[in-house]
Design an enzyme around this catalytic site. Sequence first.
Site, PDB file in Angstrom:
ATOM      1  N   LYS A 253       0.857  -1.196   0.000  1.00  0.00           N
ATOM      2  CA  LYS A 253       0.000   0.000   0.000  1.00  0.00           C
ATOM      3  C   LYS A 253       0.883   1.233   0.000  1.00  0.00           C
ATOM      4  O   LYS A 253       1.749   1.388   0.861  1.00  0.00           O
ATOM      5  CB  LYS A 253      -0.923  -0.001   1.234  1.00  0.00           C
ATOM      6  CG  LYS A 253      -1.759   1.299   1.367  1.00  0.00           C
ATOM      7  CD  LYS A 253      -2.750   1.265   2.530  1.00  0.00           C
ATOM      8  CE  LYS A 253      -3.398   2.622   2.756  1.00  0.00           C
ATOM      9  NZ  LYS A 253      -4.347   2.651   3.889  1.00  0.00           N
ATOM     10  N   ASP A 258      -2.683  10.203   3.584  1.00  0.00           N
ATOM     11  CA  ASP A 258      -4.097   9.841   3.707  1.00  0.00           C
ATOM     12  C   ASP A 258      -4.801  10.847   4.609  1.00  0.00           C
ATOM     13  O   ASP A 258      -4.738  10.748   5.827  1.00  0.00           O
ATOM     14  CB  ASP A 258      -4.206   8.413   4.289  1.00  0.00           C
ATOM     15  CG  ASP A 258      -5.652   7.955   4.431  1.00  0.00           C
ATOM     16  OD1 ASP A 258      -6.557   8.641   3.892  1.00  0.00           O
ATOM     17  OD2 ASP A 258      -5.866   6.900   5.077  1.00  0.00           O
ATOM     18  N   LYS A 265     -10.124  12.826   8.336  1.00  0.00           N
ATOM     19  CA  LYS A 265      -9.596  12.397   9.635  1.00  0.00           C
ATOM     20  C   LYS A 265      -9.471  13.598  10.564  1.00  0.00           C
ATOM     21  O   LYS A 265      -9.162  14.693  10.100  1.00  0.00           O
ATOM     22  CB  LYS A 265      -8.191  11.801   9.458  1.00  0.00           C
ATOM     23  CG  LYS A 265      -8.143  10.432   8.819  1.00  0.00           C
ATOM     24  CD  LYS A 265      -6.698   9.952   8.720  1.00  0.00           C
ATOM     25  CE  LYS A 265      -6.604   8.631   7.973  1.00  0.00           C
ATOM     26  NZ  LYS A 265      -7.244   7.501   8.653  1.00  0.00           N
ATOM     27  N   ASP A 276       1.362   6.279   5.692  1.00  0.00           N
ATOM     28  CA  ASP A 276       0.395   5.319   5.134  1.00  0.00           C
ATOM     29  C   ASP A 276       0.965   4.594   3.905  1.00  0.00           C
ATOM     30  O   ASP A 276       0.227   4.131   3.044  1.00  0.00           O
ATOM     31  CB  ASP A 276      -0.911   6.049   4.800  1.00  0.00           C
ATOM     32  CG  ASP A 276      -2.118   5.120   4.849  1.00  0.00           C
ATOM     33  OD1 ASP A 276      -1.991   4.028   5.436  1.00  0.00           O
ATOM     34  OD2 ASP A 276      -3.174   5.494   4.293  1.00  0.00           O
ATOM     35  N   ARG A 339      -7.842  -0.263   0.477  1.00  0.00           N
ATOM     36  CA  ARG A 339      -8.321  -1.499  -0.151  1.00  0.00           C
ATOM     37  C   ARG A 339      -8.669  -1.281  -1.620  1.00  0.00           C
ATOM     38  O   ARG A 339      -8.616  -2.218  -2.416  1.00  0.00           O
ATOM     39  CB  ARG A 339      -9.514  -2.050   0.656  1.00  0.00           C
ATOM     40  CG  ARG A 339     -10.748  -1.194   0.650  1.00  0.00           C
ATOM     41  CD  ARG A 339     -11.721  -1.547   1.771  1.00  0.00           C
ATOM     42  NE  ARG A 339     -11.253  -1.052   3.068  1.00  0.00           N
ATOM     43  CZ  ARG A 339     -11.865  -1.277   4.226  1.00  0.00           C
ATOM     44  NH1 ARG A 339     -12.971  -1.995   4.244  1.00  0.00           N
ATOM     45  NH2 ARG A 339     -11.383  -0.789   5.354  1.00  0.00           N
TER      46      ARG A 339
HETATM   47  N1  BES Z   1      -4.494   4.498   6.707  1.00  0.00           N
HETATM   48  C1  BES Z   1      -5.619   4.195   7.485  1.00  0.00           C
HETATM   49  C2  BES Z   1      -5.359   3.121   8.545  1.00  0.00           C
HETATM   50  C3  BES Z   1      -4.417   3.484   9.659  1.00  0.00           C
HETATM   51  C4  BES Z   1      -4.921   3.909  10.866  1.00  0.00           C
HETATM   52  C5  BES Z   1      -3.068   3.318   9.531  1.00  0.00           C
HETATM   53  C6  BES Z   1      -4.062   4.199  11.914  1.00  0.00           C
HETATM   54  C7  BES Z   1      -2.203   3.625  10.546  1.00  0.00           C
HETATM   55  C8  BES Z   1      -2.707   4.047  11.750  1.00  0.00           C
HETATM   56  C9  BES Z   1      -6.755   3.675   6.598  1.00  0.00           C
HETATM   57  O1  BES Z   1      -6.785   4.175   5.307  1.00  0.00           O
HETATM   58  C10 BES Z   1      -8.027   4.087   7.253  1.00  0.00           C
HETATM   59  O2  BES Z   1      -8.242   5.235   7.402  1.00  0.00           O
HETATM   60  N2  BES Z   1      -8.813   3.112   7.675  1.00  0.00           N
HETATM   61  C11 BES Z   1     -10.033   3.364   8.315  1.00  0.00           C
HETATM   62  C12 BES Z   1     -11.023   2.351   7.785  1.00  0.00           C
HETATM   63  C13 BES Z   1     -12.441   2.618   8.168  1.00  0.00           C
HETATM   64  C14 BES Z   1     -12.927   3.880   7.507  1.00  0.00           C
HETATM   65  C15 BES Z   1     -13.267   1.445   7.735  1.00  0.00           C
HETATM   66  C16 BES Z   1      -9.835   3.171   9.822  1.00  0.00           C
HETATM   67  O3  BES Z   1      -9.075   2.309  10.224  1.00  0.00           O
HETATM   68  O4  BES Z   1     -10.431   3.946  10.559  1.00  0.00           O
HETATM   69 ZN    ZN Z   2      -4.944   4.770   4.502  1.00  0.00          ZN
HETATM   70 ZN    ZN Z   3      -7.837   5.995   5.096  1.00  0.00          ZN
END
Ligand code: BES
Ligand code: ZN
Ligand code: ZN
Length: 485
Positions: A253, A258, A265, A276, A339
């Site tokens: 990835k 992000d 966020k 990320d 994803r």
């Molecule tokens: N890049 C993030 C995941 C992440 C979170 C990596 C904390 C490192 C530390 C990913 O793209 C994301 O934001 N995932 C969301 C998914 C949700 C919206 C289903 C998450 O984990 O909140």
């Molecule tokens: Zn991400």
């Molecule tokens: Zn994300």
Amino acid sequence: MFYIKDVTLDEVDAFIIPVFEDTTARTEELQKLIESGTFTGKENEMFILPTIGETVKYTIYVGLGKMTKPRQSLILRNALSQAARKAVELKVKKVGVKIALSPKLCIGDNTKITTETMALATYKFDKYKTEDKKANTIAFEEIYIIGIPASKLENEKEVLETSINVIEGVKIARDIVNEPSNHMYPKSLAKYVKHMGEECGLQVEIMDEKQIKELGMHAFLTVGMGSEKKPRLIVMRHMGDPSSDYTLGLIGKGLTYDTGGYSIKPTDSMKTMHSDMGGAGAVIGTMYAIAKSKVKQNVIAVVAACENAISGESYKPGDIISSMSGKTIEILNTDAEGRLTLADAMTYMMQKEKVTEVIDLATLTGAVLTALGTSTTAVITNNEAFYERLQASARKTGEQFWQLPTFEEYKAMNKSEVADLKNLGGKYAGTITAGLFVGEFVENDTPWMHLDIAGTAWHESVNSINVKGATGTPVRTLFQLIKSR
Ligand code: BES
Ligand code: ZN
Ligand code: ZN
């Protein structure tokens, strides 16, 4: 900078001596320390003995506990990390490290663990500090491994050379991830990889937006659409065994940032999101190490690099998008972007590179931190034997992995009412549904593993050989897995 050579304290600034509590190999000095109870060799114990001559030299004793204890390589890594950081504090530049033999720790383990730990536990990302501009270097100038018998010298020199390539691979992974997003974005990452490829003999192909469009990677393009920093598809090939028709595929990835997109966020969660791209970093670092070590295996790596940002062009919750596979996806959260990029990278890997086995690595879910914390990478797989091989490699490197279930109920959570799939599984089991989403794009039951490294690729504090920031997990295990096949 690494040498296998017995030196005296006169020739270096410090000695590091790891000691088992029940060792019989005691120098007179150590014997006295133990008898007086000054230092006994218990786990986590450290004693610094200065010798004041023309200059000040140090002997740093670190304890390993009893020889019979399990997980000795981990104990040795922890002890040497602690001692290495202390030596840096004491401004040591040349250091001799004694090996610590036990029925469970052989000479080869010692060479590998000592080199890796001395380098990785003292890694610094300080290139943006204007004073002391040494650019991401390892703290020591010279490191001597002491106590290798002459008969093993040749063999250990080989172990050392491989370890140095792996260290460099981990450093590359850390550097890439630590770089902030204004410096490391798809185009600059592609340039970095191209340059690295020339140095280590890796074939690198970069595809720009137009070529990505021609490939039909709509899901990938959709994620990157909102950013001025245009996406790049980075492909690396190491064909180390032309006579074999086996090829491993690695997908990392590569979200160079992000923001979450319109599902934005909060600031606190956003501020480290230049990290990320831990999957990309690990994949690129692994490719460096295997190319440099000329490993006799075929490996192809793919990074779909882009930035998830907000603009009038960005995708929105409620959108229905297409993908390279032809499957349609309902977007319910623009922050579940990883994803989508991985889905197209997987289809590319299946249809264009036709790999035999595939591993995708991603900082995919915050939920994995809740499930496993920062010490263990989550695994989703469709092939138990493949997973067993990963575990066998992990036992050698000390990196930790654990499998999560893939029951049908979880797969059903990714089905949409208006499209083939949706990019949000629901409120619960987020790590599993995210992994299984990527799994939907694996074709013909190709053995596949998904590694969620959101907890392990980035640490908020020092721990063993990992420092604050990017860890380079799991370069060492991937290298081991590839080499040992
Ligand atoms: N890049 C993030 C995941 C992440 C979170 C990596 C904390 C490192 C530390 C990913 O793209 C994301 O934001 N995932 C969301 C998914 C949700 C919206 C289903 C998450 O984990 O909140
Ligand atoms: Zn991400
Ligand atoms: Zn994300």
